[in-house]
Design a protein around this motif. Structure first.
Motif, PDB file in Angstrom:
ATOM      1  N   LYS B  89      50.160  -1.975  -5.916  1.00 49.45           N
ATOM      2  CA  LYS B  89      50.796  -0.726  -5.496  1.00 49.45           C
ATOM      3  C   LYS B  89      52.193  -1.194  -4.807  1.00 49.45           C
ATOM      4  O   LYS B  89      53.063  -0.706  -5.335  1.00 49.45           O
ATOM      5  CB  LYS B  89      49.985  -0.002  -4.409  1.00 49.45           C
ATOM      6  N   ILE B  90      52.169  -2.166  -4.055  1.00 50.44           N
ATOM      7  CA  ILE B  90      53.348  -2.659  -3.409  1.00 50.44           C
ATOM      8  C   ILE B  90      54.546  -2.999  -4.410  1.00 50.44           C
ATOM      9  O   ILE B  90      55.483  -2.564  -4.205  1.00 50.44           O
ATOM     10  CB  ILE B  90      52.982  -3.647  -2.153  1.00 50.44           C
ATOM     11  N   LEU B  91      53.873  -3.840  -5.583  1.00 52.68           N
ATOM     12  CA  LEU B  91      54.748  -4.472  -6.362  1.00 52.68           C
ATOM     13  C   LEU B  91      55.259  -3.389  -7.153  1.00 52.68           C
ATOM     14  O   LEU B  91      56.626  -3.344  -7.612  1.00 52.68           O
ATOM     15  CB  LEU B  91      53.795  -5.215  -7.318  1.00 52.68           C
ATOM     16  N   ARG B  92      54.454  -2.344  -7.538  1.00 53.65           N
ATOM     17  CA  ARG B  92      54.850  -1.008  -8.102  1.00 53.65           C
ATOM     18  C   ARG B  92      56.271  -0.402  -7.682  1.00 53.65           C
ATOM     19  O   ARG B  92      57.133  -0.347  -8.009  1.00 53.65           O
ATOM     20  CB  ARG B  92      54.123  -0.165  -8.383  1.00 53.65           C
ATOM     21  N   VAL B  93      56.178  -0.194  -6.191  1.00 50.23           N
ATOM     22  CA  VAL B  93      56.853   0.516  -5.205  1.00 50.23           C
ATOM     23  C   VAL B  93      58.058  -0.305  -5.212  1.00 50.23           C
ATOM     24  O   VAL B  93      59.317   0.178  -5.371  1.00 50.23           O
ATOM     25  CB  VAL B  93      56.565   0.642  -3.640  1.00 50.23           C
TER      26      VAL B  93
END
Lengths: 188, 404
Positions: B89-93
């Motif tokens: 999720k963090i990577l996507r953000v």
């Protein structure tokens, strides 16, 4: 994509068989649990959908075996040896444990039966025992076994028939004992 | 007796290796063998069926996982998956943020290039040369004695006339000051200092400033002289003793307040009021009163021009950054030059005429970082060769400055 809940469900259903198979292949318990963990973790990362897999148990066994081969490879590379997956697969031991629980049979008879079954199994090679295990206990087909063991279907059949011939040479015909039995019955 | 023996006859099958083999992996051959056996000994069928039933109790594998271990393993797996999901999720953000930032920067650059195109017609000379000047020390003159400091300093004057001097490196030094003579603090270009006066008023001195101040305020008035440069001051309230700041052009009378005084020789002197109230006076002319958020610029005829300003632009230097809003490039270079002790030389008809700059520049210790930021927000390019800095307007399609 399997959610973590789905993963837990699938894990619960197949972990026992996977655990036993890996232990038979001669790995210690910690390594086995790590390998199983890795298999399911990878399933999640790669978003493998179980609905599209024909035989989930076979799929998991294969993934587990590949993971175990990798673990072997890593430790061998650590020792400075490099081996192909086929060679590693070939060199893995396969031990079976014979147990009988039967209240109808006396202890000394049980011991004798267990000894006989062990004799039969000990006269097989590791790979033959693996085939027996997969075929007899997990009811896999020759095709599946061949894929799991990274050998051809023909080689798989040959291995098993060789194990049979070996067994046949071993076993004494049961009939030889029978006249004695009849005699015994008549006397009583 | 016979019954009992008959009961255990099935054991003979279980102890027969050929029977075991047949049960473990039935082949046509073995099946034929045992069918043949039954035909010859039909009364053994019952025993064999019994043996087959008991054979199911033979296990080749007895490994099983305890429920606790299983539970533990599932929790571990779920934990790993949760960690992975969070990371994903963090990577996507981050990806989205990076993409947005890229689009934003590209569009800003595009707009700037487009805006600059008409102005580019006026290009006359091709570049500006800036050079790093010899670095000087900060000097504190007290009792006719001069103390030098290579780094920015922070001075606190106590009631007993002792000046406690701290450098950026946390070095500390005490100097006792004479109560009768005035002290002078000289901050050269490229350096900054701050000073707490005996009455608690706090002064920030910008690069290129000279301040004359007493050790104690013994008179009826509190008076300091900013002979050149720029300062920001927060005056400690004291209704008994009015506070005066004198510059070469005017006097500022303070009624408890915060304000900025700029008295550089190379630009008009000015005062910006942040809080409170001050009055400005040139000689004996009429006082000009300033309200917060107002700037007064001294005009040579002894009057002041007042205007509303964004005060932050004038006092941000003390916080370590510069803020520009459509500020002429010449002013920008002047401010940066003072801060880093650089001299920028350019033709009066420079290509930078009419070129403005908007944005913030953090005043890093590293000049290269600052020049990079400046180049970005002013759409110029800079190259550094030794102590010389060359600035050029970014070339664009309509005109090539080099052709001139």
């Amino acid at each position: 994509m399997p959610t973590s809940k789905n993963i837990a469900l699938i894990y619960n259903r197949y972990v026992d068989d996977m655990y036993a198979y890996a232990l038979h292949l001669g790995f210690n318990e910690d390594t086995v649990m790590d390998a199983i963990h890795d298999v399911f973790y990878k399933l999640h990362i790669n978003r493998v959908s179980f609905e599209n897999i024909y035989n989930p148990k076979f799929y998991l066994f294969r993934a587990l075996k590949n993971r175990l081969i990798d673990i072997c490879k890593e430790s061998k590379e650590y020792l400075g040896l490099t081996e192909t997956p086929e060679k590693i697969s070939e060199s893995m031991p396969f031990r079976l444990q014979v147990t009988i629980e039967d209240e109808m049979i006396r202890e000394e008879d049980l011991a004798e039966i267990r000894q006989k079954v062990e004799n039969v199994l000990n006269n097989l090679t590791d790979r033959q025992r693996e085939i027996v295990y997969l075929k007899y206990i997990n009811e896999y087909t020759y095709e599946e076994i061949a894929e799991l063991m990274q050998i051809s279907v023909l080689a798989c059949r040959n291995l098993l028939s060789k194990s049979m011939t070996k067994l046949k040479a071993l076993s004494k015909p049961i009939l030889q004992d029978f006249p004695f039995i009849f005699l015994f019955i008549h006397i009583c | 007796m016979q019954n009992k023996h008959k009961k255990n006859d099935f054991l003979r099958f279980l102890k027969d290796e050929k029977f075991i083999e047949w049960k473990l992996f039935p082949s046509d051959e073995l099946t034929a063998y045992w069918e043949n056996f039954l035909q010859e000994h039909p009364n053994e069928r019952e025993n064999m069926t019994l043996a087959e039933e008991h054979f199911r109790n033979i296990r080749l594998s007895s490994y099983s996982l305890s429920p606790e271990k299983k539970e533990e393993a599932i929790i571990k797996l779920e934990h790993s998956i949760h960690t992975f999901n969070t990371k994903r999720k963090i990577l996507r953000v981050l990806y989205v943020a990076a993409a947005c930032a890229a689009i934003f920067i590209l569009s800003v650059l595009y707009i700037r290039i487009n805006n600059n195109q008409p102005k580019a017609d006026a290009i006359l000379s091709d570049y500006i040369v800036g050079s790093e000047l010899q670095s000087e020390n900060i000097r504190l003159i007290t009792n006719n004695k001069t103390t030098s400091f290579q780094e920015n300093i922070n001075i606190e004057i106590s009631n007993t006339g002792v000046a406690r001097i701290k450098t950026d490196n946390e070095n500390q030094e005490d100097i006792s000051m004479d109560e009768k003579t005035l002290n002078t603090l000289i901050v050269p270009y490229g350096k900054r200092s701050s000073l707490t006066l005996a009455d608690g008023s706090k002064v920030w001195l910008n690069s290129g400033s000279t301040l004359i101040f007493p050790t104690q305020f013994t008179e009826n008035n509190r008076e300091i002289h900013l002979t050149s440069g720029e300062m920001y001051i927060e005056v400690a309230p004291d209704s008994q003793k009015p506070f005066y700041v004198h510059t070469s052009d005017f006097n500022v009378k303070v009624y408890g307040t915060k304000f900025n005084v700029s008295a550089y020789t190379d630009s008009p002197q000015s005062v910006v009021l942040i809080e409170g109230r001050v009055s400005l006076q040139h000689g004996n002319k009429q006082e000009t009163f300033l309200s917060p958020n107002e700037q007064a610029i001294y005009a040579d005829n002894g009057t002041f021009n007042k205007q509303k300003v964004n005060v932050n632009q004038f006092i941000c230097w003390k916080e370590g950054y510069l803020e520009f809003d459509d500020t002429p490039m010449e002013d920008v270079l002047l401010q940066i030059g003072r801060y880093y002790n650089l001299s920028f030389n350019y033709d009066k008809n420079t290509s930078l005429k009419g070129h403005t700059c908007t944005g913030k520049i953090i005043l890093f210790d590293n000049l290269d970082n600052v020049m990079t930021t400046l180049a970005l927000i002013s759409s110029t390019t800079f190259t550094k060769e030794g102590k010389q800095i060359y600035i050029t307007i970014n070339p664009n399609k309509t005109s090539m400055p080099m052709e001139k």
